[in-house]
Write an enzyme that holds these catalytic residues in place. Structure first.
Site, PDB file in Angstrom:
ATOM      1  N   LYS A  17       0.789  -1.176   0.015  1.00 34.15           N
ATOM      2  CA  LYS A  17      -0.116   0.011  -0.048  1.00 34.15           C
ATOM      3  C   LYS A  17       0.907   1.315   0.110  1.00 34.15           C
ATOM      4  O   LYS A  17       2.011   1.274   0.500  1.00 34.15           O
ATOM      5  CB  LYS A  17      -0.804  -0.010   1.354  1.00 34.15           C
ATOM      6  CG  LYS A  17      -2.224   0.909   1.145  1.00 34.15           C
ATOM      7  CD  LYS A  17      -3.353  -0.085   0.507  1.00 34.15           C
ATOM      8  CE  LYS A  17      -4.662   0.820   0.214  1.00 34.15           C
ATOM      9  NZ  LYS A  17      -5.667   0.038  -0.002  1.00 34.15           N
ATOM     10  N   ASP A  20      -6.856   4.094  -4.406  1.00 37.00           N
ATOM     11  CA  ASP A  20      -7.636   4.302  -3.210  1.00 37.00           C
ATOM     12  C   ASP A  20      -8.229   5.551  -2.989  1.00 37.00           C
ATOM     13  O   ASP A  20      -8.338   6.132  -4.120  1.00 37.00           O
ATOM     14  CB  ASP A  20      -6.550   3.936  -2.127  1.00 37.00           C
ATOM     15  CG  ASP A  20      -7.415   3.259  -0.926  1.00 37.00           C
ATOM     16  OD1 ASP A  20      -7.718   2.109  -0.746  1.00 37.00           O
ATOM     17  OD2 ASP A  20      -7.702   4.169  -0.045  1.00 37.00           O
ATOM     18  N   ASN A  38     -16.106   5.950  -5.547  1.00 37.52           N
ATOM     19  CA  ASN A  38     -16.078   4.986  -6.484  1.00 37.52           C
ATOM     20  C   ASN A  38     -16.860   3.725  -5.940  1.00 37.52           C
ATOM     21  O   ASN A  38     -17.698   3.218  -6.365  1.00 37.52           O
ATOM     22  CB  ASN A  38     -14.754   4.793  -6.930  1.00 37.52           C
ATOM     23  CG  ASN A  38     -14.537   3.461  -7.811  1.00 37.52           C
ATOM     24  OD1 ASN A  38     -14.275   2.499  -7.333  1.00 37.52           O
ATOM     25  ND2 ASN A  38     -14.999   3.548  -9.094  1.00 37.52           N
TER      26      ASN A  38
HETATM   27  N1  GLU Z   1      -7.302   0.298  -2.869  1.00 42.54           N
HETATM   28  C1  GLU Z   1      -8.059  -0.942  -3.264  1.00 42.54           C
HETATM   29  C2  GLU Z   1      -8.261  -1.973  -2.175  1.00 42.54           C
HETATM   30  O1  GLU Z   1      -8.314  -1.368  -0.900  1.00 42.54           O
HETATM   31  C3  GLU Z   1      -7.560  -1.671  -4.608  1.00 42.54           C
HETATM   32  C4  GLU Z   1      -6.474  -2.114  -4.609  1.00 42.54           C
HETATM   33  C5  GLU Z   1      -5.805  -2.547  -5.880  1.00 42.54           C
HETATM   34  O2  GLU Z   1      -6.684  -2.662  -6.852  1.00 42.54           O
HETATM   35  O3  GLU Z   1      -4.845  -2.925  -6.158  1.00 42.54           O
HETATM   36  O4  GLU Z   1      -7.978  -2.856  -2.170  1.00 42.54           O
END
Ligand code: GLU
Length: 443
Positions: free
Chosen positions: A125, A165, A239
């Site tokens: 992340k 995100d 989203n």
């Molecule tokens: N941010 C999204 C999550 O919390 C997607 C992450 C991604 O697609 O790599 O899972």
């Protein structure tokens, strides 16, 4: 916690002032004591101690110039948490609340979520404390370019694949990818959530919200309930919230409330999603604008109040810790029988406890919102093949993935004596795959 108590104590000692990270670790460890009892070899190999320590933590300076020529400095992060089952994978969050503890909690959750998808993706992340609100398009572009100037050194299609995100959507991914291409002269699947003309996947935009409803649909079905005819409250209007609304409505529900970080709207006739999309996706304005178009709807300042509204199903899709113990109590008292987490860790540990004790059908984030990252993994597959699947093909795969995640969580919960507790089921099923891989790799 007995066998694993020292793991929690060490996390608190080594990571001071990171309450969200402590919370995410505690919630997982609470489910894993029984796994530790069954797997002394993992305890001996210190798998539990290793999994709470990121493999790599990258922090960098992001200087950028605003439209008036003034210099600004933000902080950028990328936590490469666990690569046992595949390249690090997880979003980038741009929000003023972002700090090391927040990125670590998100990265930690991502390990188990990605494992549950059944696809070969590790956990990571990143993000920045940059506030994209009321920035011009040029400022967003310059910030993204500066961010990638540094981040590009650490990522790659087989190494680490970031995505969006909070505060990072397809516009930002486009600018980030554009800079990556300029620096590296490569067209690869190094980022997901790309626009369709850049090699993005159909359904990726809808995937987290749709996936949440597919998961909850399975959980509801198992208890003889469904979205059909249900009154639903969705926090957020980004989203995840928008497409959760769309799918819940397609499944026969009526969504009566949505929110943003200033307040919430209530529309007894059911929220008009076209209006929300116009306000949020096109005009990038605040949600109170909704009442201009729909005078029968009401707007209330502040976010907590949304959980005081009566509903059958609540889908928190805004941000972490948005449902505390009091909100959980009110939801339960008002007859809410199901909660599905679209955001990451939107319920506090106390709130989750209350939902489980009161037999609320509870879909925990790392299972229920895994559809986004799962579809990102499908985007990676398509990029590797230099091919793209149709909307129906990707949507069918997503539905199967969400159904399988539900089955995995439910089976693990039953196997380990947690009955209908999908929180424990998700933690155990997500963890065991990664633990086996770490053990085999000698990590
Ligand atoms: N941010 C999204 C999550 O919390 C997607 C992450 C991604 O697609 O790599 O899972």
């Amino acid at each position: 916690m007995e066998i694993l108590k020292h793991v929690m104590d060490d996390v608190i000692k080594r990571n001071p002032n990171e309450p969200e990270f402590h919370q995410a670790v505690k919630e997982v460890l609470l489910s894993l004591e029984i796994v530790a009892e069954k797997h002394p070899e993992w305890v001996k190999d210190k798998i539990f101690d290793k999994i709470v320590e990121p493999e790599r933590q990258i922090i960098f300076r992001v200087p950028w110039v605003d439209d008036n020529g003034e210099e600004h400095i933000n902080r950028g992060f990328r936590i490469q948490f666990n690569s046992a089952i595949g390249p690090y994978k997880g979003g980038l969050r741009f929000h003023p609340s972002v700090n090391l503890g927040i990125v670590k909690f998100l990265g930690f959750e991502q390990i188990f979520k990605n494992s549950l998808t059944g696809l070969p993706i590790g956990g990571g992340k990143g993000g920045s404390d940059f506030n994209p609100k009321s920035k011009s398009n040029s400022e967003i572009k310059r910030f993204c370019q500066s961010f990638m100037l540094e981040l590009n050194k650490y990522i790659g299609a087989n190494t680490d694949v970031p995505a969006g995100d909070i505060g990072v959507g397809s516009r930002e991914i486009g600018y980030l990818y554009g800079m990556f291409k300029k620096i590296r002269n490569e067209s690869t699947g190094v980022l997901t959530g790309k626009g369709l003309t850049l090699g993005g996947s159909l359904v990726r935009t809808e995937a987290t919200g749709y996936g949440l409803c597919y998961f909850m649909n399975e959980a509801l079905k198992a208890k003889g309930k469904s979205f059909d005819g249900a009154t639903v409250i969705i926090s957020g209007s980004g989203n995840v919230a928008i497409y959760a609304n769309q799918k819940a409505t397609q499944l026969g529900a009526k969504v009566v409330a949505m929110s943003d970080s200033n307040g919430y709207i209530y529309d007894a006739n059911g929220i008009n999603l076209n209006t929300i999309r116009k306000i949020k996706e096109v005009e990038r304005k605040r949600i109170h604008e909704y009442t201009k178009y729909h005078p029968n709807a009401s707007y209330t300042e502040g976010c907590d109040g949304i959980w005081k509204l009566k509903c059958d199903i609540a889908l928190p899709c805004a941000t972490q810790n948005e449902i505390d113990e009091n909100s959980a109590k009110t939801l339960i008292a008002n007859g809410c029988y199901a909660v599905g987490e679209g955001a990451n860790m939107p319920s506090t540990i106390e709130a989750v406890d209350l939902f489980i004790k009161n037999k609320v059908i509870f879909g925990p984030a790392k299972a229920a919102n895994a559809g986004g990252v799962a579809t990102s993994a499908l985007e990676m597959s398509q990029n590797s093949m230099r091919y793209s699947w149709t909307f129906e093909e990707v949507d069918t795969k997503l539905q199967n993935i969400m159904k399988n995640i539900y089955i995995k969580c439910s089976n693990a919960a039953n196997e380990y004596g947690f009955e209908d507790n999908l929180v424990a089921g998700a933690n155990i099923a997500g963890f065991t795959k990664v633990a086996e891989a770490m053990y085999s790799l000698g990590f």
